[in-house]
Design a protein around this motif. Structure first.
Motif, PDB file in Angstrom:
ATOM      1  N   ILE A 888      -1.599  15.797   4.540  1.00  0.00           N
ATOM      2  CA  ILE A 888      -0.784  14.576   4.576  1.00  0.00           C
ATOM      3  C   ILE A 888       0.622  14.895   5.074  1.00  0.00           C
ATOM      4  O   ILE A 888       1.229  14.110   5.820  1.00  0.00           O
ATOM      5  CB  ILE A 888      -0.752  13.927   3.180  1.00  0.00           C
ATOM      6  N   CYS A 955      -6.083   8.627   5.759  1.00  0.00           N
ATOM      7  CA  CYS A 955      -5.081   7.987   4.903  1.00  0.00           C
ATOM      8  C   CYS A 955      -5.721   7.077   3.865  1.00  0.00           C
ATOM      9  O   CYS A 955      -5.409   7.153   2.669  1.00  0.00           O
ATOM     10  CB  CYS A 955      -4.098   7.195   5.757  1.00  0.00           C
ATOM     11  N   THR A 970       0.935   8.546   0.315  1.00  0.00           N
ATOM     12  CA  THR A 970       0.180   7.975   1.435  1.00  0.00           C
ATOM     13  C   THR A 970       0.298   6.461   1.452  1.00  0.00           C
ATOM     14  O   THR A 970       0.514   5.851   2.506  1.00  0.00           O
ATOM     15  CB  THR A 970      -1.292   8.395   1.337  1.00  0.00           C
TER      16      THR A 970
END
Length: 1131
Positions: A888, A955, A970
């Motif tokens: 991420i 995501c 996220t």
């Protein structure tokens, strides 16, 4: 329940309160608690609408005796806890009860203070009368319960109730500090009161506690409690109640410090207290207390006072800063371990800490805080701080070393980590580092005490010791005082000649034995000192370059004198100085000469065959050999060290070799090759050509390393080295958050058997290869990114066989940040496209395994096996979380340009109205619409539909993976920024359904956490509001949410289809949406099987006035109409 039955139940309960219990000292506590809770449950359902006289009835009960008074106090306390603290009833009922409590708070406080004073007075009268001990104890019990009840209200009521009648409540509490049996509860009430936030005007009365009388009460209470905290009859054991009181009193002083820092210099015009000196002396007394907890508790307050713009200039604070610095000399010495008895603090540590590791953890935090406070004190009294540090350093230098009782692991005459001299030197070094580091920042060159500083440096350089722990401290002090040398350059060679011998430091006895950790630390410390000096003062050290280069060559001539890391450290130091050549050709020639041995070895045919073939590599490093004795001499160690040295050297070059920072100097030195269209110079690095020749073999090593995890290559490992690819114990402990033991490990030789050395070799080699690749981009820039076929080479090396690479070996490839825009299409897109596609598949599969995994083991299995199995699962799950966060992070760096919105000012005036406490925990979190934008690289990636879909999949899938940190980040940063790019396009209905369902799954998994709930609710709202007008499928998804109100959904759905509403309506709309999807929010495990208690709402206490339809009907507007009438034209 019928009204008559309710009345009967109420009368029965009140009867129990009045005469249904034993006397106060005989009745069991659980009976009192249960009875008070029954009454509270009735109040929660009936008061105030159906039981308006409840408070009067409670007051009447107190006249019946001590037992009834205590029960009433318990009822009022439990009521405040349920309504305000725990909020265990519906919103409407909570508002009704809280509003009524607020309306009656004057009478409630008067009642509570009256009860408290009555019973305290009776207690004081009777406690000295013989034969009335039970009656005395009954009054004491009521006093304690009343104080506990007050504590439940002081935390949230309007500050005016606390400060009424010239702070009568605070006065009573200060008086009670002198009562040994009531002082703890009084101190807790006082602490809650003084810790309150709110409007500064309302907090101004707290300054009454700085008066002479109040401060004397606090000081005398502290002195008496300090004397009683250690019980003389129990061999110095700590009396826990007295010690707890001392802690509360210390916190009271710290809270007072926070209040004075907020009030002095503010708009309410509070002056510096006259008794500030007395307050500071009290704070200093706690800072000098043997208890480590009390010392630590005061540090933040000292820092706030020293940092304050006005208070820091007060003469009292200046004098206290000097005293504080002298006290810090004592407090920085690491003593007081709970397992020892070498100082008074050990007894207190045995109360506060479960182990030496816990103590060490807090002490390290305390030392860091104290270092910051010492630096702040230096700003106030810089010259006094310099003198204190100098005197302490001179004292330690002139004091003979006291090694104490040596352990069996320690050489005779050498200090252990717990020796008196070692801890004194360690503390002095930290103090000196904090003081001088600050002085060099805040004092101008003319004001620096250069002569005194050089005198001290001369003493340190002349100091000779063979004790590794002391020598390590000496090296730190030399590094700290090194800036003085800039003012007397002739002293530089002496400093270097002092440091260089430490690089090869050995104890005579251990030339053939493994080095102790302390010796290794000295050598590592010396290398770090050289690198630090060459990094920060490279231009100053440049005249000594030839001398250093010659010395390094002489050290390298003896193969066994230095380890590979030490050699590389010296190479890095030379490169840092060479950056000051400011001549491209000269620096290039030097780097080629420096790297010549590595280049020759790295490009040899033998090394090429090793690096390009996994089987040959394993044979070369000895991983396929069976070793009968793990402690035997390592025959293949020399081969491993050759590979490590080459990679370490390459890493050192790419990290350190640079062109001049000044564009003019770079241009004059031949470092600029061209300029971009906007005039930005394009630089060339003098190490580019040598490094480019080494890169193919480095990439081959990365490919070979990834291939080692293939089954056929794992089978080539011998039985001895079958587990060398496993995660190392140190890494495992770090992943699990297990602190390192605080043992005296400095004394023990670092015995690493051949298996441990092999495991460390593979781990560090893999890490360093990726460090090289990550640093090559910033180092070489266009010379690296323009390499023909670079994308294919990296895909064929770093990305090959990733399925076999375990999670603890995966590393992010840091090529994104420094890559020029012109290489996005040719390099980064071909790299990141396959990478994100693979990561999406890998993470989805791994998290699916984690989610489906059960920890059930057969009962007949061995307990040790089961424990190891569970630990392994925990390690795997935590490693997966870390890998996910790195993915991420990579995605964020790649795609997002952060825009940080301004934070709204903190409001401290929340007290005083009926909405003193937020009515719902989730309402306290304000999440604004994300304002992040796509980066240029992100836009480039999103032009490819396949890459874009992989990014979205990563995501939105990650929202329901078991990682709250990842979910919140996220949802708050990535999801909406990526999704809004295609809102105007034609999305498939199935894709819209999947996206929205993913968010709801995230709520089901993480909705119990406030941060995640707020971010996910905001994201769901944005998606529904944006896509609902075109996709009716979202309504179908909403219908499947458990317990959703169909009518409310219908109303909201109609509003979602209509045009946007006003900002005020938008806030209301978000709240309606939050209530709609509440059924999708998952519950924590402890709440999942809880029986729900339903409390019906009573008729509302609040009636909203009907708005006037026509503004002209309002008579107040007549004046406004007349103002604009034609009759006023002549005015």
């Amino acid at each position: 329940m019928a009204p008559q039955e309710k009345l009967q139940l109420k009368n029965c309960t009140m009867g129990l309160l009045s005469d249904g219990t034993h006397p106060i000292l005989q009745e069991e506590c659980h009976v009192k608690d249960a009875l008070s809770r029954i009454v509270v449950e009735m109040i929660k359902r009936e008061w105030p609408q159906h039981w308006p006289d409840m408070l009067k009835e409670m007051e009447a009960l107190t006249a019946m005796g001590d037992a009834q008074t205590e029960l009433v106090m318990l009822v009022l306390l439990r009521l405040a806890e349920d309504v305000i603290t725990f909020q265990t009833l519906p919103t409407q009922r909570r508002r009704d009860i809280q509003h009524t409590l607020t309306q009656n708070m004057d009478s409630i406080f008067t009642f509570l203070l009256g009860i408290l004073q009555l019973h305290v007075n009776e207690y004081n009268k009777l406690k000295c009368v013989a034969g009335l001990e039970l009656k005395t104890k009954a009054h004491w019990r009521v006093g304690v319960t009343t104080l506990n009840t007050l504590a439940g209200y002081i935390d949230w009521v309007a500050l005016s109730h606390i400060t009424n009648e010239n702070c009568r409540l605070l006065e009573i509490l200060c008086l009670l500090l002198s009562e040994p049996e009531l002082q703890l509860e009084a101190a807790e009430c006082l602490l809650i009161a003084i810790s309150r936030k709110g409007k500064l005007e309302e907090r101004k009365p707290f300054m009454v506690l700085f008066d002479e009388v109040a401060m004397n009460y606090i000081l005398s209470a502290a002195q008496s409690a300090d004397g009683a905290a250690l019980c003389k009859q129990s061999s110095g054991a700590v009396v826990e109640r007295r010690y707890t009181f001392l802690k509360r009193l210390c916190q009271v002083l710290c809270a007072l410090g926070s209040q004075i820092c907020s009030l002095v210099g503010s708009d309410v015009e509070v002056q510096v207290p006259v008794n500030l000196n007395k307050y500071m002396e009290a704070l200093l007394a706690f800072t000098t207390h043997p208890s480590q907890f009390l010392r630590s508790s005061t540090q933040m307050t000292w820092g706030n006072l020293f940092r304050h713009e006005i208070l820091s200039k007060d003469p009292v604070i200046g004098q206290m800063a000097i005293k504080y610095l002298r006290v810090a000399k004592i407090n920085l010495v690491k003593t007081g371990f709970p397992s020892k008895n070498d100082c008074p603090g050990c007894e207190f540590s045995r109360v506060d800490f479960d182990s030496d590791e816990d103590f060490n953890c807090l002490f390290n935090s305390f030392r860091a805080q104290q270092g910051e406070t010492v630096r702040l004190a230096c700003k106030i009294v810089p010259f006094e701080a310099f003198q204190i540090a100098k005197e302490w350093a001179q004292h330690q230098i002139n004091t003979p070393i006291d090694a104490g009782n040596t352990t069996p692991k320690t050489e005779k005459g050498l200090c252990s980590a717990f020796s008196l001299s070692a801890v004194q030197w360690d503390a002095m070094t930290f103090f000196t580092e904090s003081v001088f580091g600050q002085l060099f920042k805040i004092l101008e060159k003319e004001k620096l005490p250069i002569d005194d500083g050089m005198e001290l440096l001369q003493m340190v350089v002349n100091y000779e010791t063979r004790d590794p722990l002391i020598l390590s401290c000496v090296l730190t002090i030399i590094s700290t005082l090194f800036p003085f040398v800039k003012h007397q350059p002739h002293f530089l060679p002496q400093v270097l000649y002092k440091i260089f011998p430490a690089i090869t430091f050995e104890l005579v006895e251990e030339r053939k034995a493994p080095r102790t950790r302390a010796v290794k630390n000295v050598r590592r410390h010396a290398c770090s000192s050289i690198i630090r000096m060459c990094r920060d003062y490279s231009d100053f050290i440049l005249p000594c370059f030839d001398m250093m280069y010659a010395h390094v060559k002489s050290l390298f001539s003896n193969e066994m004198l230095l380890t590979q890391m030490e050699k590389c450290a010296l190479i890095e130091a030379l490169i840092l100085i060479s950056n000051q050549f400011k001549d491209y050709n000269k620096q290039k020639a030097f780097l080629e000469e420096l790297m010549a041995p590595v280049t020759t070895q790295w490009l040899s045919e033998e090394m090429r065959s090793v690096l390009w073939d996994p089987a040959t590599f394993l044979a070369y490093v000895g991983a396929d050999q069976v070793i009968s004795d793990p402690d035997t001499e390592d025959q293949m160690g020399i081969n491993r060290s050759r590979i490590s040295f080459c990679v370490y050297t390459i890493l050192g070059v790419v990290k350190r070799a640079r062109w001049p920072a000044d564009p003019e100097e770079a241009k004059a030195g031949g470092f600029v090759v061209s300029t971009t269209s906007d005039g930005t110079p394009v630089y060339r690095n003098p190490c580019a050509e040598p490094l480019q020749a080494l890169l193919p073999n480095l990439l081959a090593l990365v490919r070979t390393h990834n291939s080692l995890f293939l089954p056929e290559n794992v089978n080539r490992l011998s039985k001895t080295f079958a587990r060398v690819y496993d995660i190392m114990d140190m890494e495992k402990n770090s992943v699990l958050g297990i602190p390192q033991p605080v043992l005296d490990s400095y004394d023990s030789p670092v015995y690493r058997n051949i298996v441990e050395r092999m495991q460390g070799f593979f781990s560090s080699l893999y890490e360093n290869c990726y460090q090289v690749l990550g640093n090559t981009g910033p180092c070489l820039q266009q010379d690296f990114y323009a390499i023909e076929g670079l994308a294919e080479q990296i895909v064929g090396s770093a990305f090959i066989h990733l399925d076999s690479v375990p999670d603890h070996r995966l590393r992010p490839l840091q090529l994104v940040i420094s890559c020029p825009h012109e290489y996005y299409d040719s390099l980064l897109c071909p790299l990141l496209g396959p990478l994100f596609a693979y990561l999406q598949q890998r993470l989805s599969f791994r998290w699916q395994v984690i989610n489906q995994r059960t920890s059930l083991c057969a009962q007949e299995e061995d307990e040790a096996y089961e424990e190891n199995h569970v630990t392994q699962e925990m390690v795997e799950e935590q490693l997966l979380r870390l890998v996910t966060r790195e993915v991420i992070d990579l995605l964020s760096v790649t795609c997002i340009t952060r825009k940080c919105p301004e934070l709204s000012a903190n409001k401290e005036d929340a007290d005083g109205d009926e909405e003193m406490v937020s009515m719902d925990s989730s309402q306290g979190i304000q999440v604004n619409t994300p304002t992040d934008e796509l980066s240029e690289l992100g836009k480039c990636l999103l032009r490819s539909e396949d890459i874009y879909m992989n990014l979205l999949t990563i995501c939105f899938n990650s929202l329901s993976w078991k990682d709250t940190i990842n979910c919140q980040r996220t949802a708050g940063v990535l999801c909406w920024t990526l999704l809004k790019q295609v809102l105007g396009g034609n999305l498939l209905p199935e894709a819209v359904t999947w996206i929205y369902t993913s968010v709801l799954k995230g709520l089901q998994m993480h909705g119990q956490h406030e941060g995640c709930s707020a971010a996910l609710t905001q994201l769901a709202f944005l998606i529904y509001e944006s896509l609902r007008p075109r996709y009716a499928e979202l309504r179908f998804v909403m219908n499947q949410i458990p317990d959703i109100q169909v009518d409310a959904l219908e109303q909201f759905d109609q509003k979602a289809i209509q045009p946007a509403v006003t900002k005020a309506g938008e806030k209301k709309k978000k709240e309606q949406f939050r209530r709609l999807i509440a059924g999708a929010v998952g519950k924590p495990l402890g709440q999942q099987f809880k029986k729900e208690v339903h409390i019906r709402n009573l008729p509302s206490l609040f009636k909203k006035p009907k708005p006037t339809k026509d503004v002209l009907e309002n008579t107040d507007s007549a004046g406004l109409i007349a103002l604009f009438s034609p009759d006023r034209d002549n005015c």
